[in-house]
Design a protein around this motif. Structure first.
Motif, PDB file in Angstrom:
ATOM      1  N   THR A 169      -6.980 -27.091  12.555  1.00 25.75           N
ATOM      2  CA  THR A 169      -6.519 -28.326  11.904  1.00 25.75           C
ATOM      3  C   THR A 169      -5.046 -28.237  11.542  1.00 25.75           C
ATOM      4  O   THR A 169      -4.281 -29.191  11.756  1.00 25.75           O
ATOM      5  CB  THR A 169      -7.387 -28.590  10.653  1.00 25.75           C
ATOM      6  OG1 THR A 169      -8.730 -28.698  11.102  1.00 25.75           O
ATOM      7  CG2 THR A 169      -6.980 -29.851   9.923  1.00 25.75           C
ATOM      8  N   MET A 170      -4.642 -27.094  11.028  1.00 22.72           N
ATOM      9  CA  MET A 170      -3.238 -26.954  10.623  1.00 22.72           C
ATOM     10  C   MET A 170      -2.320 -26.986  11.848  1.00 22.72           C
ATOM     11  O   MET A 170      -1.239 -27.575  11.816  1.00 22.72           O
ATOM     12  CB  MET A 170      -3.051 -25.652   9.825  1.00 22.72           C
ATOM     13  CG  MET A 170      -3.716 -25.692   8.459  1.00 22.72           C
ATOM     14  SD  MET A 170      -3.097 -27.088   7.470  1.00 22.72           S
ATOM     15  CE  MET A 170      -4.497 -28.133   7.402  1.00 22.72           C
ATOM     16  N   THR A 171      -2.786 -26.375  12.943  1.00 13.37           N
ATOM     17  CA  THR A 171      -1.975 -26.389  14.169  1.00 13.37           C
ATOM     18  C   THR A 171      -1.831 -27.821  14.682  1.00 13.37           C
ATOM     19  O   THR A 171      -0.734 -28.282  15.015  1.00 13.37           O
ATOM     20  CB  THR A 171      -2.638 -25.488  15.241  1.00 13.37           C
ATOM     21  OG1 THR A 171      -2.839 -24.203  14.669  1.00 13.37           O
ATOM     22  CG2 THR A 171      -1.777 -25.364  16.486  1.00 13.37           C
ATOM     23  N   ASN A 172      -2.939 -28.536  14.733  1.00 11.09           N
ATOM     24  CA  ASN A 172      -2.889 -29.929  15.193  1.00 11.09           C
ATOM     25  C   ASN A 172      -2.059 -30.798  14.248  1.00 11.09           C
ATOM     26  O   ASN A 172      -1.321 -31.685  14.688  1.00 11.09           O
ATOM     27  CB  ASN A 172      -4.307 -30.500  15.322  1.00 11.09           C
ATOM     28  CG  ASN A 172      -4.968 -30.067  16.621  1.00 11.09           C
ATOM     29  OD1 ASN A 172      -4.317 -29.974  17.661  1.00 11.09           O
ATOM     30  ND2 ASN A 172      -6.259 -29.792  16.570  1.00 11.09           N
ATOM     31  N   ALA A 173      -2.182 -30.530  12.944  1.00 12.56           N
ATOM     32  CA  ALA A 173      -1.428 -31.329  11.963  1.00 12.56           C
ATOM     33  C   ALA A 173       0.072 -31.104  12.147  1.00 12.56           C
ATOM     34  O   ALA A 173       0.865 -32.055  12.103  1.00 12.56           O
ATOM     35  CB  ALA A 173      -1.868 -30.964  10.547  1.00 12.56           C
ATOM     36  N   ARG A 174       0.465 -29.845  12.356  1.00  3.54           N
ATOM     37  CA  ARG A 174       1.908 -29.565  12.559  1.00  3.54           C
ATOM     38  C   ARG A 174       2.422 -30.230  13.838  1.00  3.54           C
ATOM     39  O   ARG A 174       3.497 -30.794  13.872  1.00  3.54           O
ATOM     40  CB  ARG A 174       2.147 -28.053  12.582  1.00  3.54           C
ATOM     41  CG  ARG A 174       2.242 -27.462  11.168  1.00  3.54           C
ATOM     42  CD  ARG A 174       2.717 -26.016  11.192  1.00  3.54           C
ATOM     43  NE  ARG A 174       1.690 -25.137  11.739  1.00  3.54           N
ATOM     44  CZ  ARG A 174       0.749 -24.542  11.006  1.00  3.54           C
ATOM     45  NH1 ARG A 174       0.718 -24.708   9.698  1.00  3.54           N
ATOM     46  NH2 ARG A 174      -0.151 -23.780  11.566  1.00  3.54           N
ATOM     47  N   SER A 175       1.593 -30.191  14.880  1.00  3.20           N
ATOM     48  CA  SER A 175       2.017 -30.830  16.139  1.00  3.20           C
ATOM     49  C   SER A 175       2.129 -32.337  15.956  1.00  3.20           C
ATOM     50  O   SER A 175       3.032 -32.966  16.512  1.00  3.20           O
ATOM     51  CB  SER A 175       1.020 -30.520  17.257  1.00  3.20           C
ATOM     52  OG  SER A 175       1.026 -29.143  17.504  1.00  3.20           O
TER      53      SER A 175
ATOM     54  N   TRP B 100       5.466 -34.544  16.567  1.00  5.54           N
ATOM     55  CA  TRP B 100       5.407 -35.724  17.445  1.00  5.54           C
ATOM     56  C   TRP B 100       5.949 -36.949  16.712  1.00  5.54           C
ATOM     57  O   TRP B 100       6.743 -37.719  17.250  1.00  5.54           O
ATOM     58  CB  TRP B 100       3.944 -35.941  17.860  1.00  5.54           C
ATOM     59  CG  TRP B 100       3.672 -37.197  18.641  1.00  5.54           C
ATOM     60  CD1 TRP B 100       3.814 -37.376  19.985  1.00  5.54           C
ATOM     61  CD2 TRP B 100       3.169 -38.444  18.122  1.00  5.54           C
ATOM     62  NE1 TRP B 100       3.438 -38.657  20.335  1.00  5.54           N
ATOM     63  CE2 TRP B 100       3.034 -39.328  19.216  1.00  5.54           C
ATOM     64  CE3 TRP B 100       2.817 -38.904  16.849  1.00  5.54           C
ATOM     65  CZ2 TRP B 100       2.554 -40.644  19.075  1.00  5.54           C
ATOM     66  CZ3 TRP B 100       2.351 -40.209  16.696  1.00  5.54           C
ATOM     67  CH2 TRP B 100       2.224 -41.061  17.812  1.00  5.54           C
ATOM     68  N   PHE B 101       5.535 -37.065  15.448  1.00  2.53           N
ATOM     69  CA  PHE B 101       5.966 -38.211  14.647  1.00  2.53           C
ATOM     70  C   PHE B 101       7.477 -38.172  14.425  1.00  2.53           C
ATOM     71  O   PHE B 101       8.173 -39.183  14.584  1.00  2.53           O
ATOM     72  CB  PHE B 101       5.214 -38.189  13.308  1.00  2.53           C
ATOM     73  CG  PHE B 101       5.668 -39.227  12.336  1.00  2.53           C
ATOM     74  CD1 PHE B 101       5.379 -40.563  12.551  1.00  2.53           C
ATOM     75  CD2 PHE B 101       6.408 -38.880  11.203  1.00  2.53           C
ATOM     76  CE1 PHE B 101       5.804 -41.542  11.658  1.00  2.53           C
ATOM     77  CE2 PHE B 101       6.840 -39.842  10.315  1.00  2.53           C
ATOM     78  CZ  PHE B 101       6.536 -41.172  10.542  1.00  2.53           C
ATOM     79  N   LEU B 102       7.980 -36.957  14.113  1.00  4.10           N
ATOM     80  CA  LEU B 102       9.418 -36.847  13.818  1.00  4.10           C
ATOM     81  C   LEU B 102      10.281 -36.959  15.082  1.00  4.10           C
ATOM     82  O   LEU B 102      11.489 -37.181  14.986  1.00  4.10           O
ATOM     83  CB  LEU B 102       9.716 -35.540  13.065  1.00  4.10           C
ATOM     84  CG  LEU B 102       9.161 -35.485  11.632  1.00  4.10           C
ATOM     85  CD1 LEU B 102       9.344 -34.106  11.017  1.00  4.10           C
ATOM     86  CD2 LEU B 102       9.814 -36.561  10.746  1.00  4.10           C
ATOM     87  N   ARG B 103       9.664 -36.815  16.242  1.00  2.00           N
ATOM     88  CA  ARG B 103      10.423 -37.006  17.502  1.00  2.00           C
ATOM     89  C   ARG B 103      10.719 -38.491  17.742  1.00  2.00           C
ATOM     90  O   ARG B 103      11.533 -38.837  18.571  1.00  2.00           O
ATOM     91  CB  ARG B 103       9.642 -36.432  18.690  1.00  2.00           C
ATOM     92  CG  ARG B 103       9.879 -34.929  18.893  1.00  2.00           C
ATOM     93  CD  ARG B 103       9.583 -34.489  20.311  1.00  2.00           C
ATOM     94  NE  ARG B 103       8.206 -34.761  20.715  1.00  2.00           N
ATOM     95  CZ  ARG B 103       7.190 -33.930  20.498  1.00  2.00           C
ATOM     96  NH1 ARG B 103       7.386 -32.789  19.864  1.00  2.00           N
ATOM     97  NH2 ARG B 103       5.975 -34.250  20.905  1.00  2.00           N
TER      98      ARG B 103
END
Ligand code: F6P
Length: 549
Positions: free
Chosen positions: A215-221, A225-228
């Motif tokens: 979950t943490m890995t997916n959340a960071r990704s 993605w959002f900040l891109r």
């Protein structure tokens, strides 16, 4: 505290063993022939739901013995202990109160002497306000657009529950689209996000512990993605909310605590769909439907607490499961919804059941000498009929199965629904009555087959039958029925754990693999000496070579 009785040492257990020897010689067809009122006697109803237990290979005497077993093992007291907030999850020192999350009575529920009612109400209000804002479009993304997509990032109980319910209640979806990302396999998040617009996407990071690797890995990704897009760090508050028991970790991740929906350590992960973990449901189905779902479960909780053994649906379900697993040699149970939208129902209860009762150490710390939780599996009908039903009909395994369906459908096109239901009924009938050699021979003869052909082919066309099923029917798939149905299965699992003398609410068995994965990750990413068994070492070396490490 829960009793610590070895069920195999009870009086009822020994009697059940000899009763089972007798029942193994019986055929379901004979049980129906002996008692024309068998259906009437063995069906149970709760609200819209009908549970037909009559096609099970069991008789009244076996059920009486199971009732005695329950009483020797302290099932009633155990249920009371759970409902009143005792710390029955002793290996984690926690109460087990998912029932409090859907408690619509005035009853006050205490944990450590403190009422939890108000805390629960507050979070429900917060969920209602938030989901109303998202649905109405009054919650705006960073560029001023409304939210169209909700991505729930979680795994296990923080994913399967909301995902299963969201799918099952498709006819209740509003204009929002919910997506569920669980697997650490980058395919999951990449494929989910590729068609989404960051300006109109809201992420719910759902994790009880807020430490789960996937979950943490997916959340960071998701954050990257959002900040891109054109968004800045300040815009995260409009697009990321968290559901967790761990405030500190939520803040560390960078989510504004005002965007946090809490739940508590007395909610087990696989029982958490009733908590704020259901936030995506409140958004995607509307809060009113989420509340109906909770109310449906509450009605089953009342039923569990009030009905006597004979009329108690979860108790009957639990008793049948114990009968099959411990006395009739079943290793698995199939759950087959004749409802395409319920396609994740069996997967949901795979976790519910197998994480709860997949245990071999009893409440005295000793290894059990009897079977505990069965293997749970299943797929929707009619698809299963064209896949694994062959083995159910003519294989060597004994597989009790639950068939679930609804009298009416939300989809009125053509005659799909009656065809679906006729298949449901035909399969439970066929599994029960089978087809004798005489019937097959007569049928072949009538079709003009030669004596030689009949002798050669007939054995393959015989069905022994006598395969037990429970049929569960409702009026129409809706939030209340689904809530009640899930609660019935939850209670079945708990009751079985009580009898098996195990702790159903911990899950230590998932820890070893998690810890080892943490030792393997640096070996794959950084290299270094591999201190592992020869197989694991060989596999690591293969991956390193292929990846040029
Ligand atoms: O690994 C098992 C488990 O702990 C489940 O019990 C739980 O539902 C899942 O992981 C997710 O945990 P969390 O909600 O803490 O991320």
């Amino acid at each position: 505290m829960l009793k610590r009785i070895d069920p195999s040492q009870t009086k009822a257990w020994t009697q059940l063993e000899s009763k089972a020897r007798e029942m193994r010689e019986k055929h379901l067809k004979d049980l129906f022939a002996e008692d024309p009122n068998r259906f009437e006697k063995m069906k149970r109803e709760h609200k819209d739901l009908l549970f037909d237990f009559s096609k099970n290979l069991i008789d009244a005497e076996s059920l009486e013995l199971l009732e005695e077993l329950f009483s020797e093992c302290g099932v009633k007291e155990g249920i009371q202990a759970m409902l009143s907030g005792e710390k029955i999850n002793e290996t984690e020192g926690r109460a087990v109160l998912h029932t409090a999350l859907r408690n619509f009575s005035d009853e006050e529920i205490l944990v450590d002497g403190q009422s939890v009612n108000e805390d629960i109400e507050k979070v429900l209000e917060q969920m209602q306000d938030f989901s109303d804002l998202i649905i109405s479009g009054n919650w705006k993304g960073y560029s001023g657009k409304t939210i169209k997509h909700i991505v729930n990032i979680g795994i296990g109980g923080s994913d399967l529950g909301p995902l299963m319910v969201y799918e099952a209640l498709k006819p209740y979806h509003n204009h929002l689209r919910c997506h569920y990302v669980s697997n650490v396999d980058g395919a999951h998040i990449n494929e989910t996000l590729k068609d989404l617009d960051p300006e109109q996407t809201l992420f719910i990071i759902a994790s009880k512990t807020f430490t789960t690797q996937e979950t943490m890995t997916n959340a960071r990704s998701a954050r990257e993605w959002f900040l891109r897009s054109n968004a800045s760090e300040n815009d995260i508050a409009k697009h990321f909310v968290a559901v967790s028991t761990n405030r500190e970790k939520v803040i560390d991740f960078g989510i504004d605590p005002t965007n946090m929906f809490v739940f508590w350590d007395w909610v087990g992960g696989r029982y958490s769909v009733w908590s704020a973990i259901g936030l995506s449901l409140a958004c995607g189905l509307g809060y009113k439907n989420f509340e109906k779902f909770l109310r449906g479960a509450h009605s089953m909780d009342r039923h569990l607490a009030e009905a006597d053994f004979k009329n108690n649906i979860p108790m009957q379900m639990a008793a049948l499961g114990i009968w099959y697993v411990n006395f009739m040699g079943a290793e698995s149970e199939a759950i087959i919804p004749y409802d395409q939208n319920m396609h994740r129902f069996a997967a949901y209860f795979q976790q519910g059941n197998m994480e709860s009762n997949g245990k071999y150490i009893d409440r005295n710390g000793q290894k059990v000498s009897y079977a505990t939780g069965p293997i749970i599996w299943g797929e929707p009908g009619t698809n299963g009929q064209h896949a694994f039903f062959q083995l159910m009909h003519q294989g060597t395994r004994f597989i009790p199965a639950d068939f679930i369906g609804f009298a009416e459908s939300h989809y009125t096109m053509g005659d799909h629904h009656l065809k679906l239901l006729s298949n449901f009924l035909a399969q439970t009938e066929a599994l029960m009555i089978g087809k004798t050699k005489e019937e097959v021979e007569a049928e072949m003869k009538a079709k003009g087959s030669s004596e030689e052909e009949i002798a050669k082919i007939a054995p393959y066309r015989v069905f022994e039958g006598n395969r037990p099923t429970t049929s569960i029917l409702g009026q129409k798939s809706d939030p209340e029925s689904l809530g009640a149905l899930i609660a019935a299965y939850e209670h079945k699992i708990f009751i079985q754990g009580l009898v098996w003398n195990i702790y159903s609410f911990d899950q230590w068995g998932v820890e070893l693999g998690k810890a080892l994965a943490n030792t393997i990750l640096p070996l794959l990413s950084e290299g270094g000496e591999i201190d592992k068994d020869a197989s694991t070492k060989g596999l690591i070396t293969y991956i390193r070579n292929r990846r040029g490490i």
